[in-house]
Design a protein around this motif. Structure first.
Motif, PDB file in Angstrom:
ATOM      1  N   VAL A  73       0.849  -1.200   0.000  1.00 16.71           N
ATOM      2  CA  VAL A  73       0.000   0.000   0.000  1.00 16.71           C
ATOM      3  C   VAL A  73       0.883   1.247   0.000  1.00 16.71           C
ATOM      4  CG1 VAL A  73      -1.654   1.352   1.385  1.00 16.71           C
ATOM      5  CG2 VAL A  73      -1.996  -1.117   1.083  1.00 16.71           C
ATOM      6  N   LEU A  74       1.935   1.239   0.829  1.00 15.81           N
ATOM      7  CA  LEU A  74       2.852   2.380   0.917  1.00 15.81           C
ATOM      8  C   LEU A  74       3.583   2.639  -0.400  1.00 15.81           C
ATOM      9  CD1 LEU A  74       4.461   1.866   4.450  1.00 15.81           C
ATOM     10  CD2 LEU A  74       3.051   3.788   3.766  1.00 15.81           C
ATOM     11  N   TRP A  75       3.973   1.549  -1.068  1.00 13.60           N
ATOM     12  CA  TRP A  75       4.688   1.695  -2.351  1.00 13.60           C
ATOM     13  C   TRP A  75       3.758   2.172  -3.469  1.00 13.60           C
ATOM     14  CZ3 TRP A  75       9.720   1.813  -3.596  1.00 13.60           C
ATOM     15  CH2 TRP A  75      10.650   1.318  -2.678  1.00 13.60           C
ATOM     16  N   GLY A  76       2.456   1.999  -3.270  1.00 13.57           N
ATOM     17  CA  GLY A  76       1.453   2.498  -4.229  1.00 13.57           C
ATOM     18  C   GLY A  76       1.640   1.952  -5.626  1.00 13.57           C
ATOM     19  N   ASN A  77       1.756   2.877  -6.617  1.00 19.15           N
ATOM     20  CA  ASN A  77       1.838   2.437  -8.025  1.00 19.15           C
ATOM     21  C   ASN A  77       3.227   1.903  -8.398  1.00 19.15           C
ATOM     22  OD1 ASN A  77       3.121   4.882  -7.839  1.00 19.15           O
ATOM     23  ND2 ASN A  77       2.318   5.701  -9.766  1.00 19.15           N
ATOM     24  N   VAL A  78       4.194   1.984  -7.458  1.00 18.67           N
ATOM     25  CA  VAL A  78       5.518   1.382  -7.714  1.00 18.67           C
ATOM     26  C   VAL A  78       5.405  -0.088  -7.289  1.00 18.67           C
ATOM     27  CG1 VAL A  78       8.009   1.550  -7.324  1.00 18.67           C
ATOM     28  CG2 VAL A  78       6.592   3.605  -7.183  1.00 18.67           C
ATOM     29  N   THR A  79       5.010  -0.918  -8.246  1.00 17.95           N
ATOM     30  CA  THR A  79       4.708  -2.316  -7.939  1.00 17.95           C
ATOM     31  C   THR A  79       5.950  -3.112  -7.524  1.00 17.95           C
ATOM     32  OG1 THR A  79       5.056  -3.022 -10.222  1.00 17.95           O
ATOM     33  CG2 THR A  79       2.818  -2.310  -9.627  1.00 17.95           C
ATOM     34  N   ARG A  80       5.688  -4.281  -6.954  1.00 16.49           N
ATOM     35  CA  ARG A  80       6.779  -5.182  -6.538  1.00 16.49           C
ATOM     36  C   ARG A  80       7.619  -5.591  -7.743  1.00 16.49           C
ATOM     37  NH1 ARG A  80       5.059  -9.988  -2.624  1.00 16.49           N
ATOM     38  NH2 ARG A  80       3.579  -8.366  -2.059  1.00 16.49           N
ATOM     39  N   GLU A  81       6.960  -5.753  -8.875  1.00 16.83           N
ATOM     40  CA  GLU A  81       7.648  -6.134 -10.119  1.00 16.83           C
ATOM     41  C   GLU A  81       8.673  -5.055 -10.525  1.00 16.83           C
ATOM     42  OE1 GLU A  81       6.584  -7.446 -14.726  1.00 16.83           O
ATOM     43  OE2 GLU A  81       4.978  -6.686 -13.432  1.00 16.83           O
ATOM     44  N   VAL A  82       8.254  -3.784 -10.422  1.00 17.85           N
ATOM     45  CA  VAL A  82       9.133  -2.648 -10.750  1.00 17.85           C
ATOM     46  C   VAL A  82      10.313  -2.608  -9.782  1.00 17.85           C
ATOM     47  CG1 VAL A  82       9.278  -0.108 -10.720  1.00 17.85           C
ATOM     48  CG2 VAL A  82       7.370  -1.235 -11.882  1.00 17.85           C
ATOM     49  N   ARG A  83      10.007  -2.823  -8.488  1.00 28.29           N
ATOM     50  CA  ARG A  83      11.064  -2.807  -7.463  1.00 28.29           C
ATOM     51  C   ARG A  83      12.094  -3.903  -7.691  1.00 28.29           C
ATOM     52  NH1 ARG A  83       6.213  -2.461  -3.976  1.00 28.29           N
ATOM     53  NH2 ARG A  83       7.017  -4.112  -2.645  1.00 28.29           N
ATOM     54  N   GLU A  84      11.614  -5.068  -8.076  1.00 28.11           N
ATOM     55  CA  GLU A  84      12.510  -6.201  -8.358  1.00 28.11           C
ATOM     56  C   GLU A  84      13.374  -5.919  -9.588  1.00 28.11           C
ATOM     57  OE1 GLU A  84      13.261  -9.035  -6.698  1.00 28.11           O
ATOM     58  OE2 GLU A  84      11.989  -8.270  -5.086  1.00 28.11           O
ATOM     59  N   GLN A  85      12.765  -5.291 -10.588  1.00 28.37           N
ATOM     60  CA  GLN A  85      13.468  -4.932 -11.828  1.00 28.37           C
ATOM     61  C   GLN A  85      14.624  -3.963 -11.532  1.00 28.37           C
ATOM     62  OE1 GLN A  85      10.844  -3.109 -14.697  1.00 28.37           O
ATOM     63  NE2 GLN A  85      12.327  -3.213 -16.353  1.00 28.37           N
ATOM     64  N   VAL A  86      14.328  -2.962 -10.705  1.00 29.08           N
ATOM     65  CA  VAL A  86      15.339  -1.966 -10.316  1.00 29.08           C
ATOM     66  C   VAL A  86      16.438  -2.623  -9.475  1.00 29.08           C
ATOM     67  CG1 VAL A  86      15.724   0.113  -8.896  1.00 29.08           C
ATOM     68  CG2 VAL A  86      13.788   0.015 -10.474  1.00 29.08           C
ATOM     69  N   GLU A 143      11.696   3.999 -13.833  1.00 33.12           N
ATOM     70  CA  GLU A 143      11.452   3.129 -12.672  1.00 33.12           C
ATOM     71  C   GLU A 143      12.417   3.447 -11.530  1.00 33.12           C
ATOM     72  OE1 GLU A 143      11.782   2.171 -15.762  1.00 33.12           O
ATOM     73  OE2 GLU A 143      10.086   0.899 -16.344  1.00 33.12           O
ATOM     74  N   LEU A 144      13.677   3.704 -11.902  1.00 35.26           N
ATOM     75  CA  LEU A 144      14.715   4.013 -10.917  1.00 35.26           C
ATOM     76  C   LEU A 144      14.366   5.304 -10.153  1.00 35.26           C
ATOM     77  CD1 LEU A 144      17.530   3.056  -9.884  1.00 35.26           C
ATOM     78  CD2 LEU A 144      18.554   4.481 -11.631  1.00 35.26           C
ATOM     79  N   THR A 145      13.881   6.294 -10.883  1.00 33.65           N
ATOM     80  CA  THR A 145      13.472   7.571 -10.274  1.00 33.65           C
ATOM     81  C   THR A 145      12.300   7.352  -9.321  1.00 33.65           C
ATOM     82  OG1 THR A 145      14.200   8.726 -12.259  1.00 33.65           O
ATOM     83  CG2 THR A 145      12.743   9.936 -10.790  1.00 33.65           C
ATOM     84  N   GLN A 146      11.327   6.539  -9.766  1.00 33.58           N
ATOM     85  CA  GLN A 146      10.145   6.244  -8.936  1.00 33.58           C
ATOM     86  C   GLN A 146      10.567   5.590  -7.607  1.00 33.58           C
ATOM     87  OE1 GLN A 146       7.862   3.751 -11.602  1.00 33.58           O
ATOM     88  NE2 GLN A 146       6.466   5.425 -12.123  1.00 33.58           N
ATOM     89  N   VAL A 147      11.453   4.595  -7.707  1.00 33.39           N
ATOM     90  CA  VAL A 147      11.909   3.865  -6.520  1.00 33.39           C
ATOM     91  C   VAL A 147      12.681   4.800  -5.588  1.00 33.39           C
ATOM     92  CG1 VAL A 147      13.483   2.040  -5.710  1.00 33.39           C
ATOM     93  CG2 VAL A 147      11.897   1.566  -7.580  1.00 33.39           C
TER      94      VAL A 147
END
Length: 234
Positions: A73-86, A143-147
């Motif tokens: 919920v805290l990560w919002g639209n930055v999904t787990r998939e995006v986080r793993e990619q980064v 994605e990097l900027t979002q994270v």
């Protein structure tokens, strides 16, 4: 009078009865050994503790899921998939970043020694590594900027979590060790019981029970720490 055939059949029947009797005795002995182990009071106590520890393990698992959902919920639209990619892309650049750290230290020394040639060489190497890092991250800049932005927004909260996380990690390491020790101690007890050494078996079982009690205590602390984390991140 018995004929040769009758005598033979009597022998066969006797042999069969003896074989059946031997198999039955072996099965009874095996069953007795099994029953003997299960009926030991120390084994009964250990089993009761194992049930308690299993229930605690389930609570820990459920709390982990609650915490994970809260983080999502805290990560919002930055999904787990995006986080793993980064994370994966940054892992790829790690050797280059580490190399640049070492080169920076070398550069400092070269400047002190006023070795212009070495300074120029090291600077070129650092620049080349930096370019290679940028190339590896070029495809995930958004994605990097979002994270990075999300992580920055968690800074204050992560400060609150720091101490709890440190203590939780220490407890997890201790729990892992206790679990392994308890497993080995039960194995020793089984081997001693199998060899007919009932006293050493009972002693090992008591030791295993103490280790399991300690594990339950440590895992209870982990649960409290996970709940404390949950309160901060909710």
């Amino acid at each position: 009078m018995f004929t040769h055939e009758k005598m033979l059949s009597v022998s066969v029947i006797a042999a069969c009865l003896m074989a059946t009797s031997a198999v039955g005795a072996f099965a009874a002995e095996k069953e007795g050994k099994g029953a003997g182990w299960s009926s030991l009071p120390e084994v009964q106590s250990l089993k009761a503790l194992q049930v308690e520890q299993k229930a605690l393990q389930d609570k820990l698992k459920a709390q982990s899921q609650i915490n994970q959902q809260a983080w999502d919920v805290l990560w919002g639209n930055v999904t787990r998939e995006v986080r793993e990619q980064v994370k994966s892309a940054l892992e790829e650049t790690k050797p280059l970043s580490e190399a640049n750290k070492s080169l920076s230290a070398e550069l400092k020394e070269a400047k002190k020694a006023k070795n212009k040639e070495k300074v120029a060489s090291i600077k070129a190497e650092i620049a080349a590594n930096h370019t290679a890092i940028e190339e590896k991250l070029a495809h995930i800049q958004t994605e990097l900027t979002q994270v990075k932005e999300k992580k920055a927004s968690f800074k204050e909260m992560n400060q609150q979590l720091k101490q709890i996380r440190t203590e939780k990690k220490e407890n997890k390491d201790q729990a892992k060790e206790l679990k392994a020790n308890e497993k080995n101690t039960v194995k020793e007890a089984k081997e001693a019981f199998k060899a007919g050494d009932k006293e050493p078996a009972a002693t090992s079982l008591k030791e295993a029970a103490n280790l399991l009690k300690e594990l339950i205590q440590v895992q209870s602390e982990i649960l409290e720490q996970k709940q404390a984390i949950s309160e901060i991140i909710q």
